[in-house]
Enzyme design. Structure first.
Site, PDB file in Angstrom:
ATOM      1  N   ARG A 224     -41.549  58.603  28.095  1.00 56.28           N
ATOM      2  CA  ARG A 224     -40.797  57.335  28.036  1.00 56.28           C
ATOM      3  C   ARG A 224     -39.409  57.632  27.449  1.00 56.28           C
ATOM      4  NH1 ARG A 224     -43.757  52.143  25.907  1.00 56.28           N
ATOM      5  NH2 ARG A 224     -42.217  51.212  27.291  1.00 56.28           N
TER       6      ARG A 224
ATOM      7  N   LYS B 200     -37.297  45.467  23.283  1.00 55.62           N
ATOM      8  CA  LYS B 200     -37.951  44.929  24.482  1.00 55.62           C
ATOM      9  C   LYS B 200     -37.052  43.948  25.225  1.00 55.62           C
ATOM     10  CE  LYS B 200     -41.040  45.908  25.867  1.00 55.62           C
ATOM     11  NZ  LYS B 200     -41.019  46.935  26.967  1.00 55.62           N
TER      12      LYS B 200
ATOM     13  N   ASP C 279     -36.347  49.939  19.456  1.00 61.46           N
ATOM     14  CA  ASP C 279     -36.741  51.206  20.068  1.00 61.46           C
ATOM     15  C   ASP C 279     -35.717  52.305  19.834  1.00 61.46           C
ATOM     16  OD1 ASP C 279     -38.341  49.095  21.710  1.00 61.46           O
ATOM     17  OD2 ASP C 279     -39.314  51.045  21.959  1.00 61.46           O
TER      18      ASP C 279
ATOM     19  N   ARG D 225     -48.322  52.284  22.605  1.00 67.02           N
ATOM     20  CA  ARG D 225     -46.942  51.862  22.861  1.00 67.02           C
ATOM     21  C   ARG D 225     -46.359  51.336  21.553  1.00 67.02           C
ATOM     22  NH1 ARG D 225     -47.439  47.526  20.679  1.00 67.02           N
ATOM     23  NH2 ARG D 225     -45.412  46.927  21.476  1.00 67.02           N
ATOM     24  N   GLY D 226     -45.026  51.072  21.616  1.00 71.01           N
ATOM     25  CA  GLY D 226     -44.328  50.714  20.375  1.00 71.01           C
ATOM     26  C   GLY D 226     -43.699  51.989  19.823  1.00 71.01           C
TER      27      GLY D 226
HETATM   28  O1  MRU Z   1     -42.691  48.807  25.882  1.00 70.72           O
HETATM   29  P1  MRU Z   1     -43.229  48.744  24.483  1.00 70.72           P
HETATM   30  O2  MRU Z   1     -44.391  47.834  24.328  1.00 70.72           O
HETATM   31  O3  MRU Z   1     -43.488  50.130  23.927  1.00 70.72           O
HETATM   32  O4  MRU Z   1     -42.024  48.121  23.654  1.00 70.72           O
HETATM   33  C1  MRU Z   1     -42.187  47.908  22.272  1.00 70.72           C
HETATM   34  C2  MRU Z   1     -41.013  47.270  21.634  1.00 70.72           C
HETATM   35  O5  MRU Z   1     -40.033  46.958  22.271  1.00 70.72           O
HETATM   36  C3  MRU Z   1     -41.078  47.107  20.157  1.00 70.72           C
HETATM   37  O6  MRU Z   1     -40.394  45.964  19.746  1.00 70.72           O
HETATM   38  C4  MRU Z   1     -40.424  48.334  19.487  1.00 70.72           C
HETATM   39  O7  MRU Z   1     -40.961  49.510  20.015  1.00 70.72           O
HETATM   40  C5  MRU Z   1     -40.593  48.322  18.024  1.00 70.72           C
HETATM   41  S1  MRU Z   1     -42.243  48.648  17.547  1.00 70.72           S
HETATM   42  C6  MRU Z   1     -42.319  48.661  15.871  1.00 70.72           C
END
Ligand code: MRU
Length: 353
Positions: free
Chosen positions: A94, A255, A244, A51-52
């Site tokens: 996603r 997030k 994102d 994730r991320g």
């Molecule tokens: O749902 P996730 O854990 O994939 O969300 C991640 C985030 O919101 C991060 O802040 C974002 O992807 C930046 S990662 C460098």
């Protein structure tokens, strides 16, 4: 493979398969999941083993290669038709992080533009996925170093609050928001990180805190609702978060909880920075209202571990991301430098502060 945060690589190409750090098991277990086919990669992205935003882009790029490898035809046209299906399957994992779509598009472009036969094309696709992987680490290091140039000059050692996990685990390595933190730590400009726990999935508690502990960076964990109080007490010098998807006007999806953090930062005159690679900017979207927001299963809200925490008969709403308006963002830090959110233009990215 070391568990030192300096060397945390969540997506690794190993001989003929991908190894993913199982992020659902951290911080109690540091284990890897082996991925050998595109369907398993899609599932790993959906279930957040990886994730991320940048990390799922890298994972999807390898997913495209794994899918290409599974295609048996030697006919180029038929190969590309089947590769489009792999791309679609990966796109459906996603919806919010644009890096996923960016990486898939780059892999498809490579396939369409490559000359030679199908086997040669497959080799080129693997090389492209590896390039995306390697580039992301360099990009994050550049983001980290550019962040140093715009962080407040005072105090000499800063306390930085971050939300969710935008660290090595969320990228190919080093991190975006945590990349800025890492660079500040190395330059002796960091006193401490405050990590929001980040309900409902707790990426701050489980992942950001883990990365900081691995690297010896002092970290204080707070619940999301404590951020305003901490700022009022003067404990926070700057907020740095990841992204994102960033719309052309600088509105930023990150997030869930990031928007309220930005409002609180504004109210307390604390600078609020977004750190992200240029691949996170979606120049096709004029504003943040067009960013698709993922909704996840309500069990993330009604269950903590094995315990149900609310009565039956309750309804749920579980958006995984929110959009912070550009007006609340001090600067967006990319690998090219830091710009005011309104100045974020593909052709003008070199206009750095
Ligand atoms: O749902 P996730 O854990 O994939 O969300 C991640 C985030 O919101 C991060 O802040 C974002 O992807 C930046 S990662 C460098």
């Amino acid at each position: 493979m070391s568990s030192s945060a300096n060397q945390v690589y969540p997506v690794i190409w190993n001989a003929d398969r991908v190894l993913l750090i199982d992020q659902n098991r951290l911080p109690t277990e540091y284990t890897f999941v082996e991925i050998s086919c595109s369907q398993d990669m899609a599932q790993a992205i959906k279930t957040m083993i990886v994730r991320g935003a940048p990390a799922i882009g890298v994972a999807a790029a390898y997913g495209m290669y794994l899918g290409a490898r599974e295609i048996e035809t030697q006919d180029r046209h038929e190969f590309l038709t089947q590769l489009e299906k792999v791309a679609q399957m990966l796109r459906e994992t996603r919806p919010t992080a644009v890096n996923l779509f960016w990486a898939i598009a780059r892999m498809l472009k490579t396939a369409y533009e490559s000359l030679g036969g199908v086997e040669e094309l497959k080799t080129t696709l693997l090389k492209t996925a590896q390039t995306i992987n390697a580039e992301d680490i360099q990009t994050c290091q550049a983001i980290g170093d550019n962040g140093l140039k715009v962080l407040p000059a005072n105090p000499a050692k800063l306390t930085i609050l971050t939300h969710c996990n935008a660290g090595a685990l969320a990228t190919a390595g080093y991190g975006t928001a945590l990349g800025v933190v890492r660079s500040a730590w190395r330059e002796n400009r960091l006193a401490r990180v405050y990590a929001d726990e980040t309900r409902p999935r707790l990426q701050g508690a489980k992942l950001t805190a883990w990365e900081c502990v691995q690297e010896g960076i002092p970290v204080t964990l707070i619940t999301d609702s404590m951020a305003a109080h901490c700022m009022k007490q003067g404990l926070i010098d700057a907020v740095v978060v990841g992204a994102d998807r960033i719309a052309a006007n600088g509105d930023t999806a990150n997030k869930i909880g990031t928007y309220s953090l930005a409002l609180v930062a504004k109210a307390h005159n604390v600078p609020f920075f977004v750190a992200a690679p240029l691949s996170t900017v979606d120049f096709e979207l004029a504003s943040g209202s067009q960013i698709p927001i993922e909704e996840r299963h309500p069990s993330e809200i009604y269950q903590v571990g094995d315990t149900i925490i609310c009565p039956t008969g309750v309804e749920f709403y579980n958006p995984a991301f929110d959009v912070t308006p550009a007006s609340l963002i001090t600067a967006i830090i990319t690998e090219y430098g830091a710009v005011a959110p309104g100045e974020l233009k593909q052709t003008q990215i070199e206009q750095v502060v």
